[in-house]
Design an enzyme around this catalytic site. Structure first.
Site, PDB file in Angstrom:
ATOM      1  N   LEU A 375       0.873  -1.177   0.000  1.00 22.36           N
ATOM      2  CA  LEU A 375       0.000   0.000   0.000  1.00 22.36           C
ATOM      3  C   LEU A 375       0.907   1.222   0.000  1.00 22.36           C
ATOM      4  CD1 LEU A 375      -2.670  -0.916   2.741  1.00 22.36           C
ATOM      5  CD2 LEU A 375      -2.943  -1.041   0.257  1.00 22.36           C
ATOM      6  N   ASP A 376       0.467   2.305  -0.647  1.00 24.62           N
ATOM      7  CA  ASP A 376       1.216   3.558  -0.562  1.00 24.62           C
ATOM      8  C   ASP A 376       1.418   3.915   0.907  1.00 24.62           C
ATOM      9  OD1 ASP A 376       1.108   3.717  -3.288  1.00 24.62           O
ATOM     10  OD2 ASP A 376      -0.506   5.201  -3.340  1.00 24.62           O
ATOM     11  N   MET A 377       2.518   4.603   1.191  1.00 25.12           N
ATOM     12  CA  MET A 377       2.802   4.976   2.576  1.00 25.12           C
ATOM     13  C   MET A 377       1.637   5.739   3.199  1.00 25.12           C
ATOM     14  SD  MET A 377       6.088   6.960   4.191  1.00 25.12           S
ATOM     15  CE  MET A 377       5.765   8.571   3.494  1.00 25.12           C
TER      16      MET A 377
END
Length: 543
Positions: A375-377
């Site tokens: 997942l994106d940060m």
């Protein structure tokens, strides 16, 4: 040249002493106020559309007052100096300067190249070559056809009672026809070669001019970067050439002409204390990169990355923080572990030393835990891990085959009412649809993605609107069919997508918010150990 715009005396500065991280920030309230004033002024003065602009809030140590500086990237209508905006770090548009002189010479060379490439002589020669090749092929094919008929005739005559007596004559006939074919091919080869040599002479002149133009352009660019001197708060000075060389890089064209370095350089030279900075888009949205009128965006990484790192030395800058609570494990068995990741926590280890979700999981469940997707940060929610190599291979294959079903919840910024016409569809509660928009890396703006109809990879997102609030924000569920980098964020923000960036999306111009309002709500996949379809969810909204 005084470019400082002062705020009214009743405005008070609330500041903790940290300066903006230009690659990851939420605009300070005074930055937003200053940007609004600049946008209004630019609109009233007929400012060029499609331009990145910036503001820098500063304190004047002499009298303690607060104000702001404004800048635009590049030039406007061939002007680099405009009242109310800071000047360029290095004025490339001085009519008598080396750059303009060199640019004029390069333009003359480009005109000559274009003239040669489109010259009637070259076009006529190419047409003549095509016509000659066609005639040659036609005549040679016709002769071969006649020879085939003659060959059959000779075979029949050899088979006749007089065949033995005619043998010598038949051989000479065959040899004569072959010689004639050879002479015909040679004649056409000579004609085409003569035309090709004339074309080659012009092409060689074109290539020589292009090589000379490239060499001159490189020298001119090097001359510019050697004299493009910037400063920092420590009083250090360095050229763009020196800064990029220290990083083992070559500066790309346009380095130093963005709004951010212009603002900082003016502040340092005029002894103004930088407080907060922001860059925003003015005008119509482009087709590829994701830009919306009045929205803030981080500085570009290819040109401004090394440059701003040097210019910000001595300033205490903001640091990214985990903003979405604490991570939690919601399921674990012999093959699979499922957890809920908070916003602001990276999925895997990075260069900044921040503890990643993978490291957090390995600390609790052992070093055998494997990451199978990310997942994106800034995105929170469900994330799946494998507990052994066999399960890892199975799960990664499912993600590659797009057989994993995922649901995200998001809050979208209000529809833009600026210079763009807005999206074709209206997002109403209960409405469903999809966004199909190919995506590719925006190499000048890493890690951002852009729409690319020719080189982009297929990206498809299904969506369902669940609510529209009075403030114009939209609650939506996303079901990504493909899994491209930043797919949901780019499909939300682009003018050919939903044209409404996700709230809190600092990369794509979302409405300011403490965090990115994107949450991985649910995931469904085939369990690698049992083969049974399983579903896990983190229903609690983390934004």
């Amino acid at each position: 040249m005084n470019c400082l715009h002062r705020f009214s005396p009743d405005i008070r500065l609330e500041w903790d002493g940290t300066f903006t991280d230009p690659f990851r920030y939420r605009p300070h309230p005074l930055v937003a106020k200053a940007a609004a004033e600049v946008l209004k002024t630019a609109s009233e003065s007929g400012f060029m559309l499609g331009k990145m602009m910036g503001v820098l809030v500063v304190k004047n140590p002499e009298d303690g007052t607060t104000g702001y500086l404004a800048a635009f990237s590049g030039s406007v209508n061939d002007r680099s100096i405009i009242d109310g905006f800071v000047p360029p770090v290095f004025d490339l548009l001085d009519p008598q300067g080396v750059f303009k002189t060199g640019e004029a010479e390069l333009n003359l060379m480009s005109s000559r190249i274009k003239e040669l490439e489109n010259s009637p002589e070259l076009l006529e020669l190419k047409e003549q070559l095509d016509s000659t090749l066609a005639c040659a092929e036609s005549e040679i094919s016709a002769m071969k056809a006649r020879m085939a008929v003659s060959r059959k005739d000779r075979e029949a005559r050899r088979a006749s009672p007089e065949g033995r007596e005619l043998s010598g004559i038949l051989i000479r006939e065959s040899q004569f026809e072959k010689a004639e074919l050879k002479r015909l091919k040679s004649s056409w080869r000579a004609q085409t070669e003569a035309i090709r040599q004339k074309i080659a002479a012009i092409s060689e002149e074109i290539q020589a001019l292009k090589a000379e133009r490239a060499e001159r352009s490189e020298k001119l660019q090097k001359w510019i970067f050697d004299r493009f001197i910037v400063s920092n708060v420590l009083g250090e000075r360095a050229s763009i050439s020196e800064i990029f060389s220290a990083c083992g890089q070559i500066p790309p064209g346009g380095t130093g002409e963005c709004a951010a370095p212009k603002l900082l350089q003016y502040a340092f030279l005029n002894h103004l204390e930088p407080v907060a900075m922001g860059e925003f888009w003015y005008g119509e949205s482009p087709e590829g990169p994701i830009r919306t009128h009045g929205h803030f965006y981080p500085s570009c990484t290819s040109r401004c990355g090394p440059l701003l790192k040097f210019m910000l030395k001595g300033l205490k800058t903001e640091k990214a923080e985990v903003t979405g609570g604490s991570p939690a494990i919601i399921h674990q068995d012999n093959d699979v572990a499922v957890a809920c990741k908070p916003s602001g926590m990276p999925s895997v280890p990075g260069l900044d030393g921040q503890v990643s979700m993978l490291e957090w999981m390995q600390e609790r469940l052992g070093g055998s835990v494997e990451s199978v997707h990310r997942l994106d940060m800034d995105t929170s929610g469900i994330i799946v891990y494998a507990m052994n190599p066999e399960a890892g291979s199975d799960l990664r294959r499912q993600f590659e085959e797009h057989s994993v079903s995922k649901t995200y919840m998001a809050r979208l910024s209000p529809e833009d009412k600026g210079t763009d016409a807005g999206p074709a569809m209206k997002l109403l509660p209960g409405s469903k649809g999809n966004v199909s928009l190919p995506l590719a890396a925006d190499y000048d703006e890493r890690p951002r993605q852009k729409a690319d109809m020719t080189q982009g990879k297929e990206a498809l997102t299904n969506y369902e609107v669940t609510a529209v609030h009075e403030d114009g924000c939209t609650e939506i569920l996303f079901h990504p069919v493909t899994g491209r980098t930043h797919q949901l964020r780019a499909h939300s923000a682009h003018i050919h997508g939903l044209a409404r960036p996700i709230v809190g999306d600092m990369l794509y111009g979302g409405l300011p918010h403490p965090r990115l309002c994107l949450h991985a709500l649910e995931i469904s996949f085939r369990h690698p150990g049992t083969g049974v379809q399983v579903t896990f969810s983190c229903r609690k909204s983390m934004y």
